[in-house]
Motif scaffolding. Sequence first.
Motif, PDB file in Angstrom:
ATOM      1  N   VAL A 316      43.463  30.178  39.467  1.00  0.00           N
ATOM      2  CA  VAL A 316      42.950  29.084  40.310  1.00  0.00           C
ATOM      3  C   VAL A 316      41.431  28.985  40.211  1.00  0.00           C
ATOM      4  CG1 VAL A 316      42.765  28.237  42.670  1.00  0.00           C
ATOM      5  CG2 VAL A 316      44.920  29.240  41.866  1.00  0.00           C
ATOM      6  N   LEU A 317      40.758  30.108  40.295  1.00  0.00           N
ATOM      7  CA  LEU A 317      39.291  30.076  40.312  1.00  0.00           C
ATOM      8  C   LEU A 317      38.686  29.716  38.957  1.00  0.00           C
ATOM      9  CD1 LEU A 317      38.520  33.208  42.520  1.00  0.00           C
ATOM     10  CD2 LEU A 317      38.527  30.802  43.196  1.00  0.00           C
ATOM     11  N   GLN A 318      39.408  29.921  37.889  1.00  0.00           N
ATOM     12  CA  GLN A 318      38.831  29.604  36.582  1.00  0.00           C
ATOM     13  C   GLN A 318      38.589  28.106  36.400  1.00  0.00           C
ATOM     14  OE1 GLN A 318      41.574  30.884  33.555  1.00  0.00           O
ATOM     15  NE2 GLN A 318      43.093  29.329  34.061  1.00  0.00           N
ATOM     16  N   ILE A 319      39.253  27.284  37.225  1.00  0.00           N
ATOM     17  CA  ILE A 319      39.013  25.843  37.170  1.00  0.00           C
ATOM     18  C   ILE A 319      37.576  25.534  37.579  1.00  0.00           C
ATOM     19  CG2 ILE A 319      39.775  23.608  38.051  1.00  0.00           C
ATOM     20  CD1 ILE A 319      42.513  24.826  38.539  1.00  0.00           C
ATOM     21  N   ALA A 320      36.970  26.385  38.390  1.00  0.00           N
ATOM     22  CA  ALA A 320      35.599  26.163  38.857  1.00  0.00           C
ATOM     23  C   ALA A 320      34.588  26.958  38.040  1.00  0.00           C
ATOM     24  CB  ALA A 320      35.486  26.528  40.338  1.00  0.00           C
ATOM     25  N   TYR A 321      34.839  28.263  37.815  1.00  0.00           N
ATOM     26  CA  TYR A 321      33.778  29.051  37.201  1.00  0.00           C
ATOM     27  C   TYR A 321      33.711  28.903  35.687  1.00  0.00           C
ATOM     28  CZ  TYR A 321      37.294  32.730  36.235  1.00  0.00           C
ATOM     29  OH  TYR A 321      38.383  33.440  35.810  1.00  0.00           O
TER      30      TYR A 321
END
Length: 441
Positions: A316-321
């Motif tokens: 999920v977080l890889q979409i942002a970072y």
Amino acid sequence: MSEGQGHYAGTGGHGAGSQPTPYPQPTPYPQPTPYPQPTPYPQGGPHPQDGPYAGPNPYAQPNPYTQANPYAQGNPYPQGGRPQANPYAEPFPAQPAPVRPAPAAPAAQSPAVAPGAAFDGGFPGPQPRRSRIAVLLQFTLQWIYAPLWIAALAALFAILLWSGASGPSAPDSDSWLKVNRTFVPPRRLKAELTGRPEDWERYVGPILERRIRAAEAAYAAGDGEVGADLSRTMGVKLAVRLYRGLGAAGVVRLAERYGWQGVPSGGDLARVRVSRRFPAPARVSAPGPQDPPAAPGTPWGARPTRSALLLPFMFVLQIAYVPVCWVLSLLAFWVKHPEPDYWDRWGARWGVGPRAFWAEFSGSAAAWDRHVRRVVVRETRQGTNRGAEAPRRIRVNLATYRGAGAQHVLRVAAEQGFFLDPAYLPEPEVCVRLHRPDRQA
């Protein structure tokens, strides 16, 4: 006969009378000495030029060349002024008359090498110098227009990113994006002003060395053009603004210190190219596709997977970072990573592919087999759907086969006619490089 004449005719010491020659022969041309003059100073006496303290020398030795010598090879200056024959004189070999060399024709003066002319193996020489006034003007104004140029480019990209418009058509060249091409650093200012080759060498030498080291690191990471003999060739090129006063020939001489060779430019005066050919590895040790499976944890076996609890958060977080890291890397374009495939390694560590998520989350061997086959078949058949020739070399990263092992990639690739590429040293902990031999071979 005067005393001066007796001294040259063979006297027996100081004050001694002249002795007859033991082998007298008639003088063919008897004539008196041309300039007989009495010597006012006897032998051994002071001479006017000796100074006021000169006196007779009590240690004077008789002159051996003034005594009669029955074995002397002729007297060069007899009383008659002509040489006398000596029966014991050894005949000298006839010496050829010296031949005066003919005056050499004046050597044609080599024409001066014009700036930019090709020499030294066909590589161009120094280019014409720029005007000092123009260089100083550019160096002064660049501190004003360079920041404005960078700000305008950032604003343009921001507008295109947020508006979604394609924008105006850009020129074919990308020089308008690279501000550094019009920037004169202080280190190059001195070379531009003096125009001396040694100043240019001190400026371009570190740049060439840095680029050569980066190219050698890229070769170690698997980069390079593969030849027919499985050797790989790396290349480096420099723009003419970096070596204007040194010339392409001077850059080639600097590159030869590191084992690199110049590449003929073909009349291109805008840049110089150097390259180096690296032979293929002598031995590539790797298991065969049909060998027993490698043990887990070994280089060719299955690698440890990441925690199943951490994978959903990373997914999920890889979409942002991931976009943030990509933008930061563009802004920090001057940061050079030691590994050319840095982002592939970073993605395998911090990224989770949608298709690889279930295989890594469940840890199922069947799920990993399906994922590996899907990726390998896609890579091996890439281009055939568009009518192009299938690739001969492909690369499969660690993120594709983490839980299956690199040997499993070899097994699946062998079914498609691909095998381990002998032009590279195996790095199963990073990637697997595959090669499809020619059908004729």
